[in-house]
Design an enzyme around this catalytic site. Structure first.
Site, PDB file in Angstrom:
ATOM      1  N   TYR A   1      -4.546 -14.340  -7.314  1.00 54.28           N
ATOM      2  CA  TYR A   1      -5.461 -14.604  -6.212  1.00 54.28           C
ATOM      3  C   TYR A   1      -5.958 -16.039  -6.339  1.00 54.28           C
ATOM      4  O   TYR A   1      -6.042 -16.556  -7.449  1.00 54.28           O
ATOM      5  CB  TYR A   1      -6.645 -13.617  -6.291  1.00 54.28           C
ATOM      6  CG  TYR A   1      -7.285 -13.296  -4.972  1.00 54.28           C
ATOM      7  CD1 TYR A   1      -6.564 -12.681  -3.962  1.00 54.28           C
ATOM      8  CD2 TYR A   1      -8.623 -13.605  -4.730  1.00 54.28           C
ATOM      9  CE1 TYR A   1      -7.147 -12.380  -2.750  1.00 54.28           C
ATOM     10  CE2 TYR A   1      -9.220 -13.299  -3.522  1.00 54.28           C
ATOM     11  CZ  TYR A   1      -8.475 -12.690  -2.532  1.00 54.28           C
ATOM     12  OH  TYR A   1      -9.066 -12.386  -1.324  1.00 54.28           O
TER      13      TYR A   1
ATOM     14  N   LYS B   1     -10.731   4.907  -0.392  1.00 54.52           N
ATOM     15  CA  LYS B   1     -11.156   3.796  -1.226  1.00 54.52           C
ATOM     16  C   LYS B   1     -11.933   4.324  -2.434  1.00 54.52           C
ATOM     17  O   LYS B   1     -12.808   5.173  -2.290  1.00 54.52           O
ATOM     18  CB  LYS B   1     -12.050   2.867  -0.397  1.00 54.52           C
ATOM     19  CG  LYS B   1     -12.222   1.479  -0.996  1.00 54.52           C
ATOM     20  CD  LYS B   1     -13.038   0.571  -0.115  1.00 54.52           C
ATOM     21  CE  LYS B   1     -12.231  -0.120   0.964  1.00 54.52           C
ATOM     22  NZ  LYS B   1     -11.287  -1.097   0.453  1.00 54.52           N
TER      23      LYS B   1
END
Length: 320
Positions: A39, A315
Site C-alpha cells: 500500500y 466485514k
C-alpha cells in the site's frame, strides 16, 4: 505471523492530545495491504494496525477545545492504528461523531461510505433517474453506493461474482435498494440490451476489480461517461478498447479517499458537508452499517483469516 497482541504503556497526555477508549474497529482490505507492504502508506514499525473505528473520549489535554470526555470520535485521517483498546492521539487526527449514530455505523463510516459518497458526487453530475454500474457490489463500498444512490434517486446496476449462495446475496442487495443485481457472466450477454429498456445506460461506472470485469462494464457506459477505479481486486490491469476512447469519449479516473482527505485537510467545510449528509442518511435509516461479524480482540487471528477469504460478504469488526 506478522501480528502479536501486546500490552503497551500509554503515552503521556500532551496539551493537544486526547485519550480514547476504542470501542470497535473493522478489518478492511487496505489494512491488510498496508501490513503486507503493498500500500502507498507505510507506517514506521512496530506499528498498530487498523485505519478505521470508533472510540469514546476518556480525557483531553488542556488545550483541547472541540472534544470532551464522553464524546464519540472516529479517525480524521489514515494510519491512526485503531486495533487497540486505548490510545492517545493528537486532537486534529480525530473527528467528533454525534452520539446517536450506532457504534457499528460509526466504526465503518470514515472509509467506505466516504468513498461511495465522493465517487457519486465528484465525477459526473448525476440527477434522479440516472443510472450507475459497479462491480464488487457486495463490498463495503458497494453496499454504501447502493444505499446512497437510492437516497439520491439514482438507479444502480450491481455486478457480483457468481457464487453458491447467489440468490441470498441478490436478495440482500435488493433489500438495500439495488435496482439490478447481475453476475459477471450476465454482463457479457446480449440480454443486457433488455435491461436498458427500463433504465438509461449508466454515465458512471465504479470499478474495484480490474481485468475483464472492467472492460465489460465500459461497453455499457453512455458516451462521455466516466469510469472511476478505486481498487484492483483481480490484480489485473484495466483494459480499454480503443473505440471506447475515440467514439464514446469515455473518461478514466481514479479515486483514493486518503488522498481526498489530505487534499481537503484545510477545507473543513467540504468534510463537514459530507459527514453531515452521511449522518442524516444514517438517522433516516437510508444508510446502514455493512453486514458485520463482531469478533473480540483476542480472537483477532480468526478475524484476519476470515477477512481474507474469497466471497466474503461480511466485514470483520474487532470489538475492543
Amino acid at each position: 505471523s506478522l501480528f502479536r497482541l501486546k500490552d503497551l504503556e500509554l503515552a503521556k497526555l500532551g496539551d493537544s492530545d486526547v485519550r480514547v477508549k476504542m470501542l470497535a474497529a473493522p478489518i478492511n482490505p487496505a489494512d491488510i495491504n498496508m501490513i503486507q507492504g503493498t500500500y502507498p502508506i507505510l507506517t514506521p514499525l512496530p506499528a498498530v494496525g487498523g485505519n478505521e473505528g470508533v472510540g469514546e473520549v476518556l480525557e483531553v489535554g488542556q488545550r483541547v477545545a472541540a472534544l470532551k470526555p464522553g464524546d464519540r470520535v472516529i479517525p480524521a485521517s489514515t494510519g491512526l492504528g485503531t486495533w487497540r483498546t486505548q490510545g492517545v492521539f493528537p486532537e486534529e487526527t480525530l473527528l467528533k461523531v454525534p452520539g446517536d449514530i450506532p457504534v457499528l455505523s460509526a466504526a465503518t463510516l470514515s472509509v467506505n461510505p466516504c468513498t461511495a459518497y465522493r465517487m457519486l458526487t465528484d465525477f459526473q453530475s448525476l440527477a434522479p433517474g440516472d443510472s450507475i454500474i459497479q462491480n464488487a457490489a457486495n463490498s463495503g463500498v458497494g453496499q454504501a453506493v447502493i444505499q446512497i444512490a437510492k437516497a439520491f434517486g439514482i438507479k444502480t446496476i450491481n455486478v457480483v461474482r457468481d457464487r453458491p449462495d447467489l440468490p441470498k446475496l441478490v436478495e440482500r442487495l435488493m433489500a438495500l435498494g439495488a435496482d439490478h443485481v447481475i453476475t459477471e457472466e450476465m454482463l457479457r450477454k446480449p440480454e443486457m440490451k433488455d435491461l436498458f429498456k427500463s433504465i438509461p445506460k449508466p454515465r458512471l461506472a465504479l470499478n474495484c476489480v480490474g481485468g475483464k470485469s472492467t472492460t465489460e462494464m465500459l461497453r455499457h457506459l453512455q458516451p462521455k461517461g466516466t469510469m472511476v477505479t478505486y481498487g484492483g481486486m483481480a490484480k489485473q490491469p484495466v483494459i480499454v478498447p480503443v473505440s471506447a476512447f475515440i467514439f464514446q469519449d469515455v473518461q478514466l479516473r481514479g479515486f483514493w479517499v486518503t488522498q481526498w482527505k489530505k487534499d481537503h485537510a484545510q477545507d473543513r467545510e467540504s468534510l463537514a458537508g459530507m459527514m453531515g449528509a452521511l449522518y442524516q442518511l444514517l438517522r433516516r435509516g437510508q444508510l446502514t452499517a455493512p453486514a458485520c461479524t463482531e469478533v473480540p480482540l483476542q480472537d483477532y487471528k480468526a478475524a484476519l483469516e476470515a477477512s481474507m477469504k474469497p466471497f466474503t460478504s461480511s466485514k470483520q469488526i474487532l470489538l475492543l
